[in-house]
Design a protein around this motif. Structure first.
Motif, PDB file in Angstrom:
ATOM      1  N   VAL A  18     139.581  23.134 116.994  1.00 38.45           N
ATOM      2  CA  VAL A  18     139.307  24.543 117.288  1.00 38.45           C
ATOM      3  C   VAL A  18     140.598  25.320 117.472  1.00 38.45           C
ATOM      4  O   VAL A  18     141.534  24.836 118.075  1.00 38.45           O
ATOM      5  CB  VAL A  18     138.439  24.666 118.554  1.00 38.45           C
ATOM      6  CG1 VAL A  18     139.145  24.173 119.777  1.00 38.45           C
ATOM      7  CG2 VAL A  18     137.989  26.097 118.762  1.00 38.45           C
ATOM      8  N   SER A  21     140.949  30.256 120.483  1.00 40.75           N
ATOM      9  CA  SER A  21     140.353  30.538 121.784  1.00 40.75           C
ATOM     10  C   SER A  21     141.435  30.816 122.812  1.00 40.75           C
ATOM     11  O   SER A  21     142.484  30.197 122.812  1.00 40.75           O
ATOM     12  CB  SER A  21     139.523  29.340 122.236  1.00 40.75           C
ATOM     13  OG  SER A  21     139.185  29.462 123.594  1.00 40.75           O
ATOM     14  N   HIS A 132     140.764  25.323 111.190  1.00 44.49           N
ATOM     15  CA  HIS A 132     139.445  25.940 111.286  1.00 44.49           C
ATOM     16  C   HIS A 132     139.253  26.379 112.726  1.00 44.49           C
ATOM     17  O   HIS A 132     140.203  26.397 113.512  1.00 44.49           O
ATOM     18  CB  HIS A 132     138.371  24.931 110.845  1.00 44.49           C
ATOM     19  CG  HIS A 132     137.084  25.573 110.444  1.00 44.49           C
ATOM     20  ND1 HIS A 132     137.021  26.667 109.621  1.00 44.49           N
ATOM     21  CD2 HIS A 132     135.802  25.263 110.760  1.00 44.49           C
ATOM     22  CE1 HIS A 132     135.764  26.998 109.437  1.00 44.49           C
ATOM     23  NE2 HIS A 132     135.000  26.169 110.127  1.00 44.49           N
ATOM     24  N   HIS A 133     138.061  26.720 113.126  1.00 41.43           N
ATOM     25  CA  HIS A 133     137.904  27.286 114.463  1.00 41.43           C
ATOM     26  C   HIS A 133     136.645  26.837 115.187  1.00 41.43           C
ATOM     27  O   HIS A 133     136.218  27.479 116.127  1.00 41.43           O
ATOM     28  CB  HIS A 133     137.927  28.814 114.375  1.00 41.43           C
ATOM     29  CG  HIS A 133     136.734  29.407 113.666  1.00 41.43           C
ATOM     30  ND1 HIS A 133     136.584  29.327 112.311  1.00 41.43           N
ATOM     31  CD2 HIS A 133     135.655  30.078 114.133  1.00 41.43           C
ATOM     32  CE1 HIS A 133     135.461  29.941 111.968  1.00 41.43           C
ATOM     33  NE2 HIS A 133     134.887  30.401 113.056  1.00 41.43           N
ATOM     34  N   LYS A 134     136.065  25.649 114.801  1.00 40.32           N
ATOM     35  CA  LYS A 134     134.826  25.293 115.469  1.00 40.32           C
ATOM     36  C   LYS A 134     134.834  23.833 115.968  1.00 40.32           C
ATOM     37  O   LYS A 134     133.786  23.258 116.100  1.00 40.32           O
ATOM     38  CB  LYS A 134     133.626  25.514 114.512  1.00 40.32           C
ATOM     39  CG  LYS A 134     133.440  26.991 114.125  1.00 40.32           C
ATOM     40  CD  LYS A 134     132.207  27.208 113.270  1.00 40.32           C
ATOM     41  CE  LYS A 134     132.086  28.638 112.792  1.00 40.32           C
ATOM     42  NZ  LYS A 134     131.826  29.591 113.855  1.00 40.32           N
ATOM     43  N   VAL A 298     125.357  24.583 117.066  1.00 43.58           N
ATOM     44  CA  VAL A 298     126.514  25.260 117.653  1.00 43.58           C
ATOM     45  C   VAL A 298     126.279  25.198 119.156  1.00 43.58           C
ATOM     46  O   VAL A 298     125.390  25.856 119.680  1.00 43.58           O
ATOM     47  CB  VAL A 298     126.628  26.721 117.175  1.00 43.58           C
ATOM     48  CG1 VAL A 298     127.846  27.378 117.801  1.00 43.58           C
ATOM     49  CG2 VAL A 298     126.722  26.767 115.655  1.00 43.58           C
ATOM     50  N   ASN A 316     131.830  19.019 117.109  1.00 38.72           N
ATOM     51  CA  ASN A 316     131.622  20.114 116.174  1.00 38.72           C
ATOM     52  C   ASN A 316     130.131  20.486 116.231  1.00 38.72           C
ATOM     53  O   ASN A 316     129.282  19.600 116.187  1.00 38.72           O
ATOM     54  CB  ASN A 316     131.996  19.623 114.763  1.00 38.72           C
ATOM     55  CG  ASN A 316     131.866  20.701 113.707  1.00 38.72           C
ATOM     56  OD1 ASN A 316     132.373  21.787 113.878  1.00 38.72           O
ATOM     57  ND2 ASN A 316     131.171  20.395 112.637  1.00 38.72           N
ATOM     58  N   LYS A 317     129.763  21.778 116.453  1.00 42.07           N
ATOM     59  CA  LYS A 317     130.550  22.976 116.353  1.00 42.07           C
ATOM     60  C   LYS A 317     130.507  23.734 117.675  1.00 42.07           C
ATOM     61  O   LYS A 317     129.534  23.643 118.421  1.00 42.07           O
ATOM     62  CB  LYS A 317     130.001  23.889 115.272  1.00 42.07           C
ATOM     63  CG  LYS A 317     129.987  23.333 113.878  1.00 42.07           C
ATOM     64  CD  LYS A 317     129.451  24.376 112.907  1.00 42.07           C
ATOM     65  CE  LYS A 317     129.604  23.855 111.477  1.00 42.07           C
ATOM     66  NZ  LYS A 317     129.093  24.834 110.497  1.00 42.07           N
ATOM     67  N   ASP A 319     131.508  27.892 119.070  1.00 42.14           N
ATOM     68  CA  ASP A 319     131.781  29.250 118.614  1.00 42.14           C
ATOM     69  C   ASP A 319     131.783  30.163 119.835  1.00 42.14           C
ATOM     70  O   ASP A 319     130.761  30.309 120.504  1.00 42.14           O
ATOM     71  CB  ASP A 319     130.720  29.704 117.612  1.00 42.14           C
ATOM     72  CG  ASP A 319     131.083  31.006 116.924  1.00 42.14           C
ATOM     73  OD1 ASP A 319     131.928  31.754 117.471  1.00 42.14           O
ATOM     74  OD2 ASP A 319     130.530  31.293 115.848  1.00 42.14           O
ATOM     75  N   ASP A 321     131.786  33.200 119.945  1.00 34.59           N
ATOM     76  CA  ASP A 321     130.884  34.334 119.768  1.00 34.59           C
ATOM     77  C   ASP A 321     129.440  33.955 120.067  1.00 34.59           C
ATOM     78  O   ASP A 321     128.598  34.810 120.332  1.00 34.59           O
ATOM     79  CB  ASP A 321     130.975  34.870 118.335  1.00 34.59           C
ATOM     80  CG  ASP A 321     132.310  35.564 118.076  1.00 34.59           C
ATOM     81  OD1 ASP A 321     132.856  36.144 119.032  1.00 34.59           O
ATOM     82  OD2 ASP A 321     132.792  35.506 116.933  1.00 34.59           O
ATOM     83  N   THR A 322     129.148  32.636 120.025  1.00 35.35           N
ATOM     84  CA  THR A 322     127.809  32.151 120.353  1.00 35.35           C
ATOM     85  C   THR A 322     127.698  31.829 121.833  1.00 35.35           C
ATOM     86  O   THR A 322     126.761  32.240 122.520  1.00 35.35           O
ATOM     87  CB  THR A 322     127.476  30.894 119.532  1.00 35.35           C
ATOM     88  OG1 THR A 322     127.467  31.237 118.145  1.00 35.35           O
ATOM     89  CG2 THR A 322     126.107  30.321 119.918  1.00 35.35           C
ATOM     90  N   SER A 324     130.746  31.410 124.722  1.00 35.46           N
ATOM     91  CA  SER A 324     132.121  31.236 125.187  1.00 35.46           C
ATOM     92  C   SER A 324     132.186  30.405 126.458  1.00 35.46           C
ATOM     93  O   SER A 324     133.213  29.791 126.759  1.00 35.46           O
ATOM     94  CB  SER A 324     132.770  32.602 125.419  1.00 35.46           C
ATOM     95  OG  SER A 324     132.023  33.356 126.361  1.00 35.46           O
TER      96      SER A 324
END
Length: 343
Positions: A18, A21, A132-134, A298, A316-317, A319, A321-322, A324
């Protein structure tokens, strides 16, 4: 982030990590610098405080990690509140400005860029990463070191018989046409050396000898060449190499040695079709507390207690935005645990 090139690179771990963040945690062992236990007292500045920001002021991470119902309900309500998301969201402009002074940014974010113990100093890790970011860590650096040492030179990665529904990926020639991968109606030749093609993924824990085989073994080189016009070769290439006799840390290609993603330690993932209610004997894991993207969970804050009970190194995963809160509480837990291991 630097790939460690000095010292003994005993294991290579290819994982998605990730990025982006505010509460990002990356623990990497550095080349030998002469670890000094008297420096421990100087590590207090690495502890997270309320001044570092985050959702802790409005949620109880300790209660969430213990699975307390009231805390989980509160976290769930916050995760769907627009005002809360707005208050914790970090704009891209912040990173663009803050990273102009790299040294100041590393200090302000309290990145751990040096080994916290002699054990970690003596066992440096190498990470090959897809940016990547997840796929966030579930273990401290010291825990990762100890898990890898327990493999005793072996590898840990998904490698099992390929299902019938996936065999088209390696039995037909594929090309990129107008930016898309598609079959051209031509059957592929059998794989070189009659190698059995196994199913897996690109998240692997392997030793240095395995990597040397990838670069030097004529069988592996022929397999890589053969795989160039297949569909998604990373989902079978590493798994197949792991079952080639003579590759360091490999296992015999007999089905008795098959390993699933649940048993491999690299990555923890919840597939929607394997979820089920708590206590269900048919389910592989409990239901997702976040949401699903392409049938993958997620994670939400309610998944944390279960996740930390697993043996996997990364998950994984995630997010922000989902949810925090899930990311923040997990990182805070890892930071506290990493520093607690010093004393």
């Amino acid at each position: 982030m630097r790939l460690q090139k000095r010292g003994r690179l005993l294991l290579l771990l290819k994982l998605i990590v990730v990025l982006g963040s505010l509460w990002m945690l990356i623990l990497l062992s550095h080349p030998k610098t002469g670890w000094d236990p008297t420096h421990i007292l100087g590590y207090r500045w690495l502890e997270y405080t309320d001044a570092d920001g985050g959702p802790e002021k409005v949620c109880n991470c300790s209660a969430i990690l213990q699975g307390e119902k009231e805390a989980l309900v509160q976290a769930k309500l916050l995760s769907i509140t627009r005002e809360f998301h707005k208050s914790v969201r970090i704009p891209n402009e912040y990173y663009i400005k803050a990273t102009q002074d790299c040294r100041k940014f590393r200090i302000s974010r309290k990145y751990i860029s040096f080994p916290l113990s002699q054990e970690e100093e003596d066992f440096p890790l190498a990470y090959s990463m897809v940016v990547h970011h997840k796929d966030f860590p579930l273990k401290t650096n010291l825990e990762i070191v100890r898990l890898l040492r327990s493999l005793r030179g072996g590898n840990s990665l998904e490698s099992e018989k390929m299902s019938e529904r996936k065999k088209w990926r390696v039995s037909n020639v594929h090309q990129i046409v107008d930016g898309k991968i598609q079959g051209i109606g031509k059957a592929k030749e059998p794989p070189p050396f009659n190698l059995p093609i196994l199913s897996g993924n690109s998240y692997i824990v392997v030793n240095r000898g395995y990597i040397r085989s990838v670069l030097e073994d004529t069988r592996v080189q022929a397999l890589i060449e053969w795989a160039k016009d297949t569909y998604s070769p990373d989902e079978f290439l590493w798994a197949t190499i792991q079952r080639i006799p003579g590759v360091p840390g490999s296992t015999w290609p007999n089905p008795k040695y098959d390993m699933t993603d649940i048993n491999a330690i690299a990555r923890l993932v919840k597939w929607q079709w394997h979820e089920g209610p708590q206590g269900s004997l048919q389910a592989v894991y409990p239901e997702c507390h976040g949401n699903h993207v392409r049938a993958i969970c997620v994670y939400g804050a309610g998944d944390l207690q279960w996740m930390l009970e697993q043996h996997h190194l990364f998950a994984n995963k995630f997010d922000v935005d989902t949810d925090s809160i899930a990311v923040y509480c997990l990182e805070k837990y890892l930071r506290q645990k990493a520093l607690a291991e010093l004393y």
